[in-house]
Design a protein around this motif. Structure first.
Motif, PDB file in Angstrom:
ATOM      1  N   LEU A  19     -14.545   9.232  82.894  1.00 13.82           N
ATOM      2  CA  LEU A  19     -13.233   8.615  82.689  1.00 13.82           C
ATOM      3  C   LEU A  19     -12.129   9.437  83.346  1.00 13.82           C
ATOM      4  O   LEU A  19     -11.133   8.873  83.837  1.00 13.82           O
ATOM      5  N   ASP A  20     -12.294  10.751  83.366  1.00 12.51           N
ATOM      6  CA  ASP A  20     -11.296  11.599  84.030  1.00 12.51           C
ATOM      7  C   ASP A  20     -11.178  11.275  85.509  1.00 12.51           C
ATOM      8  O   ASP A  20     -10.165  11.608  86.146  1.00 12.51           O
ATOM      9  N   ARG A  21     -12.223  10.668  86.071  1.00 12.75           N
ATOM     10  CA  ARG A  21     -12.249  10.373  87.511  1.00 12.75           C
ATOM     11  C   ARG A  21     -11.981   8.910  87.816  1.00 12.75           C
ATOM     12  O   ARG A  21     -12.120   8.491  88.972  1.00 12.75           O
ATOM     13  N   LEU A  22     -11.659   8.119  86.824  1.00 14.06           N
ATOM     14  CA  LEU A  22     -11.508   6.676  87.035  1.00 14.06           C
ATOM     15  C   LEU A  22     -10.070   6.210  86.815  1.00 14.06           C
ATOM     16  O   LEU A  22      -9.836   5.098  86.335  1.00 14.06           O
ATOM     17  N   GLY A  23      -9.122   7.034  87.167  1.00 18.09           N
ATOM     18  CA  GLY A  23      -7.735   6.586  87.112  1.00 18.09           C
ATOM     19  C   GLY A  23      -7.533   5.399  88.047  1.00 18.09           C
ATOM     20  O   GLY A  23      -8.048   5.372  89.160  1.00 18.09           O
ATOM     21  N   GLY A  24      -6.808   4.399  87.585  1.00 16.74           N
ATOM     22  CA  GLY A  24      -6.590   3.220  88.412  1.00 16.74           C
ATOM     23  C   GLY A  24      -7.586   2.109  88.176  1.00 16.74           C
ATOM     24  O   GLY A  24      -7.430   1.010  88.716  1.00 16.74           O
ATOM     25  N   TRP A  25      -8.623   2.380  87.380  1.00 10.91           N
ATOM     26  CA  TRP A  25      -9.586   1.338  87.050  1.00 10.91           C
ATOM     27  C   TRP A  25      -9.173   0.621  85.771  1.00 10.91           C
ATOM     28  O   TRP A  25      -8.640   1.229  84.844  1.00 10.91           O
ATOM     29  N   THR A  26      -9.449  -0.667  85.715  1.00  8.95           N
ATOM     30  CA  THR A  26      -9.291  -1.433  84.479  1.00  8.95           C
ATOM     31  C   THR A  26     -10.641  -1.474  83.791  1.00  8.95           C
ATOM     32  O   THR A  26     -11.592  -2.060  84.324  1.00  8.95           O
TER      33      THR A  26
ATOM     34  N   ARG B 206     -16.690  11.337  79.193  1.00 13.05           N
ATOM     35  CA  ARG B 206     -15.366  11.954  79.356  1.00 13.05           C
ATOM     36  C   ARG B 206     -15.141  12.403  80.802  1.00 13.05           C
ATOM     37  O   ARG B 206     -14.071  12.194  81.379  1.00 13.05           O
TER      38      ARG B 206
ATOM     39  N   ALA C 236     -18.522   8.237  89.994  1.00 11.73           N
ATOM     40  CA  ALA C 236     -17.189   7.707  90.303  1.00 11.73           C
ATOM     41  C   ALA C 236     -17.064   7.375  91.788  1.00 11.73           C
ATOM     42  O   ALA C 236     -16.453   6.364  92.160  1.00 11.73           O
TER      43      ALA C 236
END
Length: 244
Positions: free
Chosen positions: A127-134, A124, A216
Motif C-alpha cells: 500500500l505504501d507503493r500504491l499512491g494514486g490507485w483506487t 502495508r 507494485a
C-alpha cells in the motif's frame, strides 16, 4: 582420499536438502531428525486454522473485510479444490460494489502461518507503493485458492485482482506467500498463463519489502498495458520510467 564432502560447502548457500551425507545405507541421525521436523512444520502449516482477527489487528488503520469460499471446512478445502475457488454467495453480497482499480485479497491458501507471519507486512509495504490507485478494502479470505480472487474482484468491480495467498509448504519453507496478479479478473478464468506470480515471499526468501516493490511495479505495468500473464515481464516492471 580425503573424507571431506565437497557438497557440504554448498549447503551454506541454500536451504535446499543437499549434502545430507550418509550413515551406512541411511541418513545420519541429525539429518533424519531435520527431515521429520520440517515435514511436521509443513503439515502444521497446512492444517493451522486461519485467524483473520489476528491479521486485521496487524492491519489496524486499514479497512478490511472478511469473506469465505464455498469450502465449509479444511477437510473439504483439501479434498475439493474447486470449492476453494468459488466465493460463498453470502460473502459476495457483503462486498462493496466498486468500481475500483484493484482489490487486494489476503487468503490463507495452504499456509495460514505464512499469512499470519508476513501478510500484514506485505500489505502495508504494498500500500505504501500504491499512491494514486483506487483500491477497495483489503479482503481477508477463508479457505481460499488463487482463483477466489477473480470472484472477489468481480463482486467489487475491480479491474485487477492481487491475490496474496499462503503457498504450499515445502520441506525447506512452510511460511511462504505467493502473489498472483490478474488483469480483468472474472469467475471461470482458467488460463493461469494470464496471471503473474511472485513467489517465496518471506524474510528467508524474497523479503516482503522487496516483493512489494516488484508487485507494485507489475501492477503499474499491468494498468498501462491492460494485461497480465506471460506478456507482462518483471524486468519491465522494475525498469526506471522513461525520461520525459
Amino acid at each position: 582420499m580425503s573424507g571431506r564432502d565437497p557438497w557440504a560447502e554448498l549447503r551454506r548457500f541454500t536451504p535446499a536438502r543437499i549434502a545430507l551425507g550418509r550413515s551406512g545405507d541411511g541418513l545420519p541421525t541429525a539429518r533424519m531428525l531435520e527431515f521429520q521436523r520440517d515435514h511436521a512444520l509443513a503439515r502444521d502449516a497446512v492444517h493451522q486454522p486461519f485467524d483473520p482477527e489476528r491479521v486485521a489487528v496487524n492491519l489496524s488503520g486499514i479497512e478490511t473485510i472478511q469473506v469465505r469460499s464455498q469450502a465449509p471446512d479444511r477437510a473439504a478445502y483439501l479434498q475439493r479444490p474447486d470449492l476453494g475457488r468459488r466465493l460463498d454467495p453470502a460473502s459476495a453480497k457483503g462486498l462493496p460494489p466498486g468500481p475500483v482499480e484493484a482489490v487486494i485479497v489476503l487468503g490463507d491458501g495452504l499456509s495460514a502461518r505464512a499469512v499470519h507471519d508476513h501478510g500484514a507486512a506485505l500489505v502495508r509495504a504494498l500500500l505504501d507503493r500504491l499512491g494514486g490507485w483506487t483500491l477497495g478494502p483489503v479482503v481477508l479470505a477463508h479457505q481460499a485458492r488463487v482463483a477466489l480472487g477473480d470472484h472477489v474482484a468481480a463482486a467489487c468491480g475491480a479491474a485487477m485482482a492481487v491475490m496474496l495467498v499462503g503457498e504450499r509448504p515445502g520441506l525447506s519453507a512452510a511460511d511462504s506467500l505467493g502473489a498472483y496478479l490478474t488483469w480483468n479478473p472474472r469467475p471461470g478464468r482458467t488460463m493461469d498463463s494470464q496471471r503473474n506470480c511472485v513467489s517465496n515471499i518471506r524474510p528467508g526468501g524474497f523479503p516482503p519489502d522487496a516483493a512489494a516493490t516488484l508487485i507494485a511495479g507489475l501492477m503499474g505495468e499491468a494498468r498501462r498495458l491492460k494485461l497480465t500473464g506471460v506478456e507482462l515481464k518483471a524486468d519491465a516492471a522494475l525498469a526506471p520510467p522513461p525520461a520525459p
